[in-house]
Design a protein around this motif. Structure first.
Motif, PDB file in Angstrom:
ATOM      1  N   VAL A   9     -12.605  15.259   7.503  1.00  0.00           N
ATOM      2  CA  VAL A   9     -12.619  13.948   6.649  1.00  0.00           C
ATOM      3  C   VAL A   9     -12.481  13.087   6.272  1.00  0.00           C
ATOM      4  CG1 VAL A   9     -10.759  13.746   4.500  1.00  0.00           C
ATOM      5  CG2 VAL A   9     -11.153  16.478   5.569  1.00  0.00           C
ATOM      6  N   LEU A  10     -12.460  12.267   7.043  1.00  0.00           N
ATOM      7  CA  LEU A  10     -12.512  10.586   7.596  1.00  0.00           C
ATOM      8  C   LEU A  10     -13.762  10.651   7.689  1.00  0.00           C
ATOM      9  CD1 LEU A  10      -9.933   9.187   9.374  1.00  0.00           C
ATOM     10  CD2 LEU A  10     -10.470   9.033   7.059  1.00  0.00           C
ATOM     11  N   LEU A  11     -14.749  11.075   8.177  1.00  0.00           N
ATOM     12  CA  LEU A  11     -15.385  11.112   8.906  1.00  0.00           C
ATOM     13  C   LEU A  11     -16.617  11.610   6.882  1.00  0.00           C
ATOM     14  CD1 LEU A  11     -18.126  11.407  10.430  1.00  0.00           C
ATOM     15  CD2 LEU A  11     -18.280  13.704  10.506  1.00  0.00           C
ATOM     16  N   ILE A 127      -7.348   0.680  -2.836  1.00  0.00           N
ATOM     17  CA  ILE A 127      -8.629   1.285  -3.152  1.00  0.00           C
ATOM     18  C   ILE A 127      -8.605   0.889  -4.291  1.00  0.00           C
ATOM     19  CG2 ILE A 127     -10.494   3.158  -4.172  1.00  0.00           C
ATOM     20  CD1 ILE A 127      -8.882   5.363  -2.246  1.00  0.00           C
ATOM     21  N   ALA A 128      -7.808   0.608  -5.684  1.00  0.00           N
ATOM     22  CA  ALA A 128      -7.391   0.034  -6.819  1.00  0.00           C
ATOM     23  C   ALA A 128      -7.634  -1.442  -6.180  1.00  0.00           C
ATOM     24  CB  ALA A 128      -6.300   0.230  -7.730  1.00  0.00           C
ATOM     25  N   GLU A 240     -11.352   9.452  -0.303  1.00  0.00           N
ATOM     26  CA  GLU A 240     -11.172   8.147  -0.768  1.00  0.00           C
ATOM     27  C   GLU A 240     -11.120   7.031  -0.537  1.00  0.00           C
ATOM     28  OE1 GLU A 240     -12.740   8.529  -3.787  1.00  0.00           O
ATOM     29  OE2 GLU A 240     -11.688  10.224  -4.446  1.00  0.00           O
ATOM     30  N   THR A 241     -10.953   7.152   0.497  1.00  0.00           N
ATOM     31  CA  THR A 241     -10.890   5.787   1.626  1.00  0.00           C
ATOM     32  C   THR A 241     -13.075   5.689   1.977  1.00  0.00           C
ATOM     33  OG1 THR A 241     -10.909   7.645   3.789  1.00  0.00           O
ATOM     34  CG2 THR A 241      -8.553   6.506   2.684  1.00  0.00           C
ATOM     35  N   SER A 242     -13.343   6.092   1.127  1.00  0.00           N
ATOM     36  CA  SER A 242     -14.760   6.178   1.358  1.00  0.00           C
ATOM     37  C   SER A 242     -15.286   4.356   0.944  1.00  0.00           C
ATOM     38  CB  SER A 242     -15.874   6.737   0.903  1.00  0.00           C
ATOM     39  OG  SER A 242     -14.967   6.625  -0.857  1.00  0.00           O
TER      40      SER A 242
END
Length: 279
Positions: A9-11, A127-128, A240-242
């Motif tokens: 998922v991190l990838l 993220i925000a 969402e760490t994108s």
């Protein structure tokens, strides 16, 4: 969540940031988004032919996702018309994991540990915080409104695709069908509203377009698969760490300045990731 799924998922998050970086072409956001969506359908077509359609029970979820994705493209494009991506995108993506965690807990009845809940909240806050640009930065309320609507829509298609892939029993057939069908409405909408002129401009950007489309397909395909083997809320939060990877690309490769608030946001995101994994 196993370590293998966690790293996958991190990838996917890194690839999601990558295709957004690739799309820094001389096209307006909605036209660029239409190009990537259409090309992703072409990339996905051989997989659909090879894998076949998912079973009929998953079709309502599949078509609901296509409709929700269309709303996502429209809301996000409208937000971009009011403000730049650096501020809109983190708000849209930051609210989504918090909403998804709430919906998956109460509607899907999918529990997760208290530590994971804390990690999701910290990650979402980080993220925000990425949306802050520093003193005196103007931000349009209308843009904020569309960004928040976008986060609701992201939550919607995440839940729908997570459930749809589970019901399909084959996340790969579901994903291939989703990308092919999702490639149809947006180009038709653009053709209806603006004619063929935007499509003529796309031909100059097919190489970055295909690169972006391939990364977009791979990133969400991994996420859909992950939601069949791990809790939807945890996958949504990690995806969402994108935003963090996008910041790193901007600073290291595009040579954009690092605003102090974004440094703090990056630390919060990393802390959230660690807590989710340990939880």
């Amino acid at each position: 969540m196993t370590t293998g799924v966690f790293l996958a998922v991190l990838l996917a998050a890194a690839m999601h940031a990558g295709w957004n970086a690739v799309l820094k072409v001389r096209l307006e956001p909605f036209v660029a988004m239409t190009m990537v969506t259409g090309l992703a359908g072409l990339v996905g077509l051989p997989f659909l032919i090879a894998l076949g359609l998912p079973k009929a029970e998953a079709w309502p979820w599949l078509f609901a996702s296509v409709v929700i994705h269309l709303a996502y493209y429209l809301f996000l494009s409208e937000a971009y018309r009011q403000a730049d991506m650096g501020q809109v995108y983190p708000i849209a993506r930051g609210g989504a994991p918090l909403l998804t965690a709430f919906v998956s807990f109460f509607l899907v009845r999918e529990p997760f540990g208290a530590a994971a809940g804390v990690g999701i909240a910290i990650l979402g806050s980080g993220i925000a915080l990425m949306s802050l640009r520093g003193k005196g930065a103007h931000f349009d309320r209308r843009a904020v409104g569309f960004a928040l609507l976008t986060s609701v829509v992201i939550c919607g298609y995440t839940i729908v695709d997570g459930m749809g892939a589970r019901i399909a029993g084959d996340p790969h057939a579901y994903s291939a069908a989703l990308f092919v069908f999702d490639a149809i409405p947006l180009p038709l909408y653009l053709l209806w509203r603006r004619g063929s002129a935007p499509f003529a401009k796309m031909r100059y950007f097919l190489v970055p377009g295909f690169a972006g489309a391939s990364m977009s397909l791979a990133a969400y395909w991994i996420a859909i698969w992950a939601m069949t083997v791990a809790p939807i809320a945890l996958v949504a939060a990690l995806r969402e760490t994108s935003v963090l990877f996008a910041m790193l690309i901007a600073v290291l490769f595009l040579k954009e300045p690092l605003v102090p608030a974004r440094g703090v946001a990056a630390l919060l995101i990393v802390a959230g990731i660690v807590i989710i994994k340990l939880g």
